[in-house]
Each structure stands twice: as structure tokens, then as C-alpha cells.
Design a protein around this motif. Structure first.
Motif, PDB file in Angstrom:
ATOM      1  N   SER A 123      37.508   9.540  -8.318  1.00  0.00           N
ATOM      2  CA  SER A 123      36.890   8.212  -8.303  1.00  0.00           C
ATOM      3  C   SER A 123      37.644   7.258  -7.380  1.00  0.00           C
ATOM      4  O   SER A 123      37.035   6.450  -6.686  1.00  0.00           O
ATOM      5  N   CYS A 124      38.959   7.329  -7.388  1.00  0.00           N
ATOM      6  CA  CYS A 124      39.765   6.414  -6.577  1.00  0.00           C
ATOM      7  C   CYS A 124      40.339   7.097  -5.335  1.00  0.00           C
ATOM      8  O   CYS A 124      40.688   6.417  -4.372  1.00  0.00           O
ATOM      9  N   HIS A 125      40.457   8.428  -5.384  1.00  0.00           N
ATOM     10  CA  HIS A 125      41.004   9.174  -4.245  1.00  0.00           C
ATOM     11  C   HIS A 125      39.945  10.175  -3.804  1.00  0.00           C
ATOM     12  O   HIS A 125      40.057  11.374  -4.061  1.00  0.00           O
ATOM     13  N   ASN A 126      38.912   9.667  -3.140  1.00  0.00           N
ATOM     14  CA  ASN A 126      37.691  10.430  -2.871  1.00  0.00           C
ATOM     15  C   ASN A 126      37.889  11.424  -1.729  1.00  0.00           C
ATOM     16  O   ASN A 126      37.929  11.039  -0.556  1.00  0.00           O
ATOM     17  N   VAL A 127      37.981  12.702  -2.070  1.00  0.00           N
ATOM     18  CA  VAL A 127      38.237  13.707  -1.032  1.00  0.00           C
ATOM     19  C   VAL A 127      37.008  13.970  -0.160  1.00  0.00           C
ATOM     20  O   VAL A 127      37.137  14.572   0.896  1.00  0.00           O
ATOM     21  N   MET A 128      35.836  13.540  -0.590  1.00  0.00           N
ATOM     22  CA  MET A 128      34.662  13.664   0.274  1.00  0.00           C
ATOM     23  C   MET A 128      34.682  12.599   1.365  1.00  0.00           C
ATOM     24  O   MET A 128      33.909  12.657   2.313  1.00  0.00           O
ATOM     25  N   ALA A 129      35.549  11.631   1.175  1.00  0.00           N
ATOM     26  CA  ALA A 129      35.658  10.549   2.144  1.00  0.00           C
ATOM     27  C   ALA A 129      37.091  10.529   2.670  1.00  0.00           C
ATOM     28  O   ALA A 129      37.627  11.550   3.087  1.00  0.00           O
ATOM     29  N   THR A 130      37.706   9.398   2.578  1.00  0.00           N
ATOM     30  CA  THR A 130      39.001   9.163   3.210  1.00  0.00           C
ATOM     31  C   THR A 130      40.167   9.496   2.299  1.00  0.00           C
ATOM     32  O   THR A 130      41.309   9.328   2.690  1.00  0.00           O
ATOM     33  N   GLY A 131      39.869   9.968   1.104  1.00  0.00           N
ATOM     34  CA  GLY A 131      40.935  10.181   0.123  1.00  0.00           C
ATOM     35  C   GLY A 131      41.299   8.916  -0.615  1.00  0.00           C
ATOM     36  O   GLY A 131      42.251   8.879  -1.396  1.00  0.00           O
ATOM     37  N   THR A 132      40.520   7.842  -0.362  1.00  0.00           N
ATOM     38  CA  THR A 132      40.708   6.569  -1.059  1.00  0.00           C
ATOM     39  C   THR A 132      39.340   6.128  -1.575  1.00  0.00           C
ATOM     40  O   THR A 132      38.362   6.867  -1.459  1.00  0.00           O
ATOM     41  N   ASP A 133      39.267   4.902  -2.103  1.00  0.00           N
ATOM     42  CA  ASP A 133      37.976   4.381  -2.555  1.00  0.00           C
ATOM     43  C   ASP A 133      37.481   3.245  -1.662  1.00  0.00           C
ATOM     44  O   ASP A 133      36.480   2.607  -2.000  1.00  0.00           O
ATOM     45  N   SER A 134      38.189   2.991  -0.577  1.00  0.00           N
ATOM     46  CA  SER A 134      37.796   1.960   0.402  1.00  0.00           C
ATOM     47  C   SER A 134      37.788   0.558  -0.188  1.00  0.00           C
ATOM     48  O   SER A 134      37.236  -0.361   0.408  1.00  0.00           O
ATOM     49  N   ARG A 135      38.388   0.413  -1.358  1.00  0.00           N
ATOM     50  CA  ARG A 135      38.405  -0.889  -2.030  1.00  0.00           C
ATOM     51  C   ARG A 135      39.803  -1.526  -1.912  1.00  0.00           C
ATOM     52  O   ARG A 135      40.787  -0.824  -1.734  1.00  0.00           O
ATOM     53  N   PRO A 136      39.899  -2.869  -2.074  1.00  0.00           N
ATOM     54  CA  PRO A 136      41.223  -3.498  -2.084  1.00  0.00           C
ATOM     55  C   PRO A 136      42.101  -2.873  -3.170  1.00  0.00           C
ATOM     56  O   PRO A 136      43.204  -2.392  -2.895  1.00  0.00           O
ATOM     57  N   THR A 137      41.608  -2.898  -4.406  1.00  0.00           N
ATOM     58  CA  THR A 137      42.298  -2.197  -5.492  1.00  0.00           C
ATOM     59  C   THR A 137      41.217  -1.468  -6.290  1.00  0.00           C
ATOM     60  O   THR A 137      40.030  -1.798  -6.210  1.00  0.00           O
ATOM     61  N   LEU A 182      26.692   3.131  -1.825  1.00  0.00           N
ATOM     62  CA  LEU A 182      25.349   2.661  -2.191  1.00  0.00           C
ATOM     63  C   LEU A 182      25.428   1.629  -3.308  1.00  0.00           C
ATOM     64  O   LEU A 182      24.416   1.024  -3.666  1.00  0.00           O
ATOM     65  N   SER A 183      26.607   1.431  -3.885  1.00  0.00           N
ATOM     66  CA  SER A 183      26.776   0.365  -4.884  1.00  0.00           C
ATOM     67  C   SER A 183      27.542  -0.793  -4.257  1.00  0.00           C
ATOM     68  O   SER A 183      28.309  -0.611  -3.313  1.00  0.00           O
ATOM     69  N   ILE A 184      27.333  -1.960  -4.789  1.00  0.00           N
ATOM     70  CA  ILE A 184      27.855  -3.177  -4.156  1.00  0.00           C
ATOM     71  C   ILE A 184      29.366  -3.126  -3.975  1.00  0.00           C
ATOM     72  O   ILE A 184      29.898  -3.536  -2.953  1.00  0.00           O
ATOM     73  N   ASP A 185      30.095  -2.598  -4.971  1.00  0.00           N
ATOM     74  CA  ASP A 185      31.560  -2.624  -4.895  1.00  0.00           C
ATOM     75  C   ASP A 185      32.167  -1.259  -4.583  1.00  0.00           C
ATOM     76  O   ASP A 185      33.384  -1.078  -4.677  1.00  0.00           O
ATOM     77  N   GLY A 186      31.315  -0.285  -4.228  1.00  0.00           N
ATOM     78  CA  GLY A 186      31.842   1.013  -3.820  1.00  0.00           C
ATOM     79  C   GLY A 186      32.356   1.873  -4.953  1.00  0.00           C
ATOM     80  O   GLY A 186      33.209   2.739  -4.739  1.00  0.00           O
ATOM     81  N   THR A 187      31.861   1.646  -6.177  1.00  0.00           N
ATOM     82  CA  THR A 187      32.385   2.421  -7.302  1.00  0.00           C
ATOM     83  C   THR A 187      31.374   3.391  -7.917  1.00  0.00           C
ATOM     84  O   THR A 187      31.774   4.272  -8.680  1.00  0.00           O
ATOM     85  N   VAL A 188      30.102   3.238  -7.643  1.00  0.00           N
ATOM     86  CA  VAL A 188      29.081   4.040  -8.338  1.00  0.00           C
ATOM     87  C   VAL A 188      28.181   4.746  -7.323  1.00  0.00           C
ATOM     88  O   VAL A 188      27.601   4.101  -6.447  1.00  0.00           O
ATOM     89  N   ILE A 204      28.276  -0.687 -12.352  1.00  0.00           N
ATOM     90  CA  ILE A 204      29.327  -1.544 -11.788  1.00  0.00           C
ATOM     91  C   ILE A 204      29.850  -2.509 -12.852  1.00  0.00           C
ATOM     92  O   ILE A 204      29.151  -2.865 -13.795  1.00  0.00           O
ATOM     93  N   ASP A 205      31.116  -2.890 -12.694  1.00  0.00           N
ATOM     94  CA  ASP A 205      31.769  -3.855 -13.594  1.00  0.00           C
ATOM     95  C   ASP A 205      31.768  -3.396 -15.049  1.00  0.00           C
ATOM     96  O   ASP A 205      31.781  -4.231 -15.969  1.00  0.00           O
ATOM     97  N   GLY A 206      31.717  -2.096 -15.268  1.00  0.00           N
ATOM     98  CA  GLY A 206      31.771  -1.577 -16.635  1.00  0.00           C
ATOM     99  C   GLY A 206      30.534  -1.853 -17.465  1.00  0.00           C
ATOM    100  O   GLY A 206      30.555  -1.700 -18.683  1.00  0.00           O
ATOM    101  N   GLN A 207      29.435  -2.223 -16.801  1.00  0.00           N
ATOM    102  CA  GLN A 207      28.206  -2.526 -17.551  1.00  0.00           C
ATOM    103  C   GLN A 207      27.546  -1.244 -18.086  1.00  0.00           C
ATOM    104  O   GLN A 207      27.490  -0.241 -17.410  1.00  0.00           O
TER     105      GLN A 207
END
Lengths: 337, 337
Positions: free
Chosen positions: A61-75, B51-57, B79-82
Motif C-alpha cells: 500500500s505504501c511501498h508500491n512495487v508496481m510503481a516506484t516502490g513508494t505511494d507518491s504521497r507526502p506521507t 484513480l483516487s484523489i489522494d492516491g490511496t485507493v 479514501i480517508d478511512g470512510q
């Protein structure tokens, strides 16, 4: 004259020392030898959201190996929408780092893997026992653990995940091809950026096969203060709110000290820095020039260094998807609200 | 005598009508022909949390193809634990359903795929345009869309995802092998369960290749009232809080009507029912017996039917992981707090 002389000297020594191609095999600890079965188990665990209390967060979820190994998010975002405090480092080539986490508080990938499942804002499992109980309740895991480790245990889980992570290596960047002798692999801008990267001192810290510092024994991290120099960027990007390695050690000498991160695939791992506060690579280069080297880089210099950093993007190996072993007729997270 | 006669009659007709092996090719709409390039693009989109606003889903967050095609949770987390209101149906074999969503409000997989990205408690994108803008900003997507569809559009996104989903088929369950003539494939308990399943009337609704009802034109769903009979289970599992298809149509005749779900791989898709309120398959069978057929099944009967349902677990094809195209030097979700 002097400038030319220095330049030639640095490039000559640089080619021999600061710049190295990425090996295909990382350091392997003696107590966790690799095997195909262990790597396959580790891959399943890495992608399995049942390592989180409510079945929503996996390592991937946070270390996405299908992508960059990250989640592309600030945190990152853990269970219940909770936000973590630091930017997720890439898992790709993490096997070449001599210490794990931004503050180096885990010596090995095995130690690192034990953190997130029990972190209440990440995967939120209440205890090692709760993790082991859940894994034991999944027949496909129980069998694999017993075959490979002779038991289901939290340590074994971490070993399997670490073994999988040691396969996540991205060779054959254009930089690697260049270093191995194909001088046409990198474009002129990237080559100029490489020279500038060394000339102004970036490679003083970002050296070695992973551009994360000199080769050190596993467990011995390579740290630098960030920011080293005060500038407008400290406030703009809130660079000192987090005390870095001090948070882990409570040793004053570790205040604002950070493990030097890899630059491999750095063009793909935006946003940047421990707090993910800088969203583009050119700005990150500008900030580093000022905060670490007290230099105000002009646009041309930034462009060249970015071109060099883009040459560090490697080849991501094709992988098959794991199949997560099932629990027939019931769900282990179905009763979790 | 009568009982035996009826039994034989039903089994004879059942083998010809209610029970069918799973085809390897589902219905393909004329306006969305399959191609390798489209399927590969669809796979990337399916796994892409951007495809989700914050890159988590991503689609895969709730419909996990590495597992059961679901998230094993009562209801999903966006998103946001909803929390969503309904249990995530499995994506596996969804290509054989003639209507999508629990309430059949989408006629096709294409229509279904357009829902979650814009749902504020799922992926939370503000508009179709916002999705298209984001996809267009990813060069690897822009190129693929242009090559395959001649444009980046929300419709094209849905078509690509649907094309990928039409490859998610699980053949060769022991039931399928049995139906195709290998009478040793199913164990005695499962065969007895199959007979009981038909004898008591489960197959009145759970018929056809996907055990989700008779073959109907795409867009024409097959609905039943659930619960049909009042029992202790209505309150125990809160079965009537959700008004089902009525919520979509506001037509009184749709009150508590639900699309008949597939039973393929049902042993793996706990928890059960539209609200995920029942965590085990034996209990789900007991509830269905009472609420739909007004029968109180004994433990032996439940065991047999569960054994039959376990025989519906198919083979999950090996797939390669997609590589998600990158945005070099910047993150599209890095500035999203």
C-alpha cells in the motif's frame, strides 16, 4: 586553468570511486539465506492486507512495487485514514542500504519489516502474537512457514518479506550502462549533470552503488544533518519540525540527522524529503544545493543535475502476481468493524 | 416413492439446465472488442491508486484479484478511512453477470467502472474531467489511450478496465470437471450437497454458468427479494436496513430486491450478503435456507451444501503484475493533503 585541472582530477577519481554500477545481488545476511520458496512466501506476505488489523493495508500500500516502490504521497495513509509523519522510502534497491527507515532505527530489512504491522497508525495489529495467530489461521501460510522455517513466527514473517525485498533491484539504468562502458547511453545533458553533481559536492554524500553513501557494514547507517545550512527553505518546507534520528536515539548529536537516501529511481519517487514537502525534482535539487552545499543553483545547473538523476531510473523486473492463500468458508477480517 | 421419483426427475433436468460448466469466454460487447493492448492498459488502471484523489485507493483495493476478488471485509474502506454501505462483490467472473452492483444499477462492466472513481466515499475524484486530466498528465497512459482509443476519455478508461475484468475467469473448479464428465472430481459430500442444493430449491435462483440466475441480455438483471421470509435472522443480521434495488429506482416493487449473486468461489468470499453481516459460509447457508426457502436446515444438510459450494472454487490464472506508468520528476498526488 585551475578550474580545468580540478575538473579533470575529480572526474578521474570520481569514475573510480563515487560512481558505481548497481550489482544484481545485494548483501545477504548469513542467517537468512535466499530460496525460491521463501521469496514466494515473502511476496505473498508483502501484498497481503491481512497483515493489517482491518484488512486494508499491505506493505505494498505504501511501498508500491508496481510503481516506484513508494505511494507518491507526502506521507502515507494507514488504517482508518490515519496519516504517518514521514514520506515512504522506496523499497526498490533498499537491500543495498546499510540501515533502514529515514532515521536508520532498523539495522536490517528484517528489522524494518517488523515495524509497520504493529504501528498503530500503519497496520495496527495489537501484538506479534496477533499477527502470528492470523497467519497460522491461513492454511496456505501455515504450511509454507512450516516447510521453510519449521514454524510460524513473527521473525520468520520478517525474514520472508526481507528475502522478497532483496529481489527488488532495478539494473540497467542509462547511468549503469554508461559506467559499464556504453558512453552513448547517457545524453549530453545527463553527462554534464553527472560532472556537476560531483564538482559541486553532491557525491560527497550520495556515493556508492546506491548513491546513499559509502559501503558500510549492515546496521551502520550513513547520516547527514538536513538542513545543514539555514535558508528560506527551512520555513517554506517545514524542514526542522521533525528532529530526525534524535527521535529514535534521544542523543543530541543526532538532532536533525537523517540517513542519506538512495538516488536510484529518484525521478520517480516524488514528492521529496522526509516530510514529502517538495513535489518536484528540480525544486528538490535547488533545496539540496542551498541547504547542504550553500549554493544557489541556476536553472541550467538544476536542469543538468535533474537530467543526470533521471539517468538513474533503472529497469523494473517483470514479476508474477502472488496468489494470497485463502481461508475457506470464513473471513479473518470479516468480523473487524 | 414420490420423493425418489421427484429426486430423479430433478437431477435429470438439473444436469441439463441448472448446472453448467463455466465458459472460458464471457459475453463481449460489440462496442468494446478485446485486444491485448487494451487488456494491459485496463490492468494498469485497475491497479492504479492514482484513480483516487489522494492516491490511496485502486479498484484492486476492494476487489483484490490476488485474492478472492473482494477485500474480505463486511463493507469496504475508501479514501480517508470512510466505510461503504455494502459488501464488495467479487470481480472474478463478474463478466458473466448481466447486471452490475448489488442493486444492478449498472448494466455493464463499463458502466460499473465509472462509479467508484467519482464516489465521494470510495475514490473521491471530483469529476470525470479531473480523472481524464490526471490520466492525460501521465505520458504512459496518454500514449496508450491515444493508440487504442484515439483519445483519453472517461469512457475509454471504463472500456479498458472492463476489458481487463473480462479476463478474470476461474475455470476448472472440481464442479466444472465433474459436469464435464470426470465424476471422481467431486467428493461424495459435495455431490450429495449438489443434489440437496437442487432438491430444496437453491438452484431455482442460483442457476446458470455463474450460479447467478438464468442467462439474460446484458443489462437485464435477475433479482430476488432478500429476505423473502421473516425470521430471527432479519434482526440478527440487520438484513432489511438497506432497501436494495429500491435505493436505485425508488420503485416500490424493488423494495429489498437484490441481484442474485454468483456462487462461484463463494467459499472464498466471506463475509456474506449485501451488508457482509454473516462471517461464515455455513451460517450463510442456514440463513438462506430460512429466509428464502423457509427451511431450517440441519447441520448435516448445511455441511453437504457447503461441500458443494466449496467445489465451485476455480483455478485463478497466473498473471504478471502491471507496471504503472510514471510521471518523471513530479507526483500527481504529492500536493494532495
Amino acid at each position: 586553468m585551475r578550474k580545468t585541472f580540478l575538473f579533470v582530477t575529480m572526474m578521474a577519481s570520481g569514475a573510480a570511486s563515487a560512481f558505481e554500477a548497481l550489482p544484481m545481488v545485494p548483501p545477504i545476511p548469513a542467517d537468512n539465506p535466499m530460496s525460491a520458496a521463501k521469496i514466494e512466501l515473502g511476496k505473498q506476505l508483502y501484498f497481503d492486507p491481512r497483515l493489517s488489523i482491518d484488512g486494508t493495508v499491505s506493505c505494498n500500500s505504501c511501498h508500491n512495487v508496481m510503481a516506484t516502490g513508494t505511494d507518491s504521497r507526502p506521507t502515507s495513509v494507514g488504517i482508518d485514514g490515519q496519516r504517518g509523519g514521514r514520506n515512504a522510502p522506496t523499497v526498490w534497491n533498499s537491500a543495498f542500504l546499510s540501515a533502514q527507515f529515514w532515521d536508520g532505527r532498523a539495522a536490517t530489512l528484517e528489522d524494518q519489516a517488523k515495524g509497520p504491522p504493529l504501528n498503530p497508525i500503519e497496520m495496527g495489529m495489537p501484538s506479534e502474537k496477533a499477527v502470528v495467530d492470523r497467519l497460522t489461521a491461513i492454511p496456505g501460510y501455515k504450511d509454507q512457514f512450516n516447510n521453510i522455517f519449521g514454524e510460524v513466527s513473527y521473525d520468520a514473517m520478517a525474514k520472508a518479506i526481507a528475502a522478497y525485498e532483496r529481489t527488488l533491484i532495478t539494473p540497467n539504468s542509462t547511468f549503469d550502462l554508461y559506467i559499464k562502458g556504453n558512453k552513448a547511453a547517457m545524453n549530453d545533458n545527463a553527462v554534464a549533470g553527472m560532472k556537476l553533481f560531483e564538482e559541486i559536492g553532491c557525491s560527497g554524500c550520495h556515493s556508492g552503488v546506491n548513491f546513499s553513501g559509502p559501503e558500510l557494514p549492515i546496521g551502520q547507517g550513513f547520516y547527514q544533518m538536513f538542513p545543514s545550512n539555514e535558508s528560506k527553505y527551512t520555513a517554506k518546507y517545514d524542514l526542522k519540525a521533525d528532529k530526525g534520528r534524535y527521535e529514535a536515539t534521544k542523543d543530541e548529536s543526532d538532532m536533525h540527522m537523517w540517513r542519506v537516501p538512495t538516488l536510484r529511481n529518484v525521478a520517480l519517487t516524488a514528492p521529496y524529503f522526509h516530510n514529502g514537502s517538495v513535489n518536484t525534482l528540480p525544486e528538490a535539487v535547488r533545496v539540496m544545493g542551498k541547504t547542504q552545499l550553500d549554493r544557489t543553483l541556476n536553472d541550467k545547473q538544476v536542469e543538468k543535475i535533474v537530467a543526470f538523476l533521471e539517468s538513474l531510473t533503472g529497469e523494473f523486473p517483470v514479476q508474477t502476481m502472488p496468489r494470497l492463500p485463502d481461508t475457506s468458508t470464513t473471513s479473518l477480517v470479516g468480523a473487524v468493524k
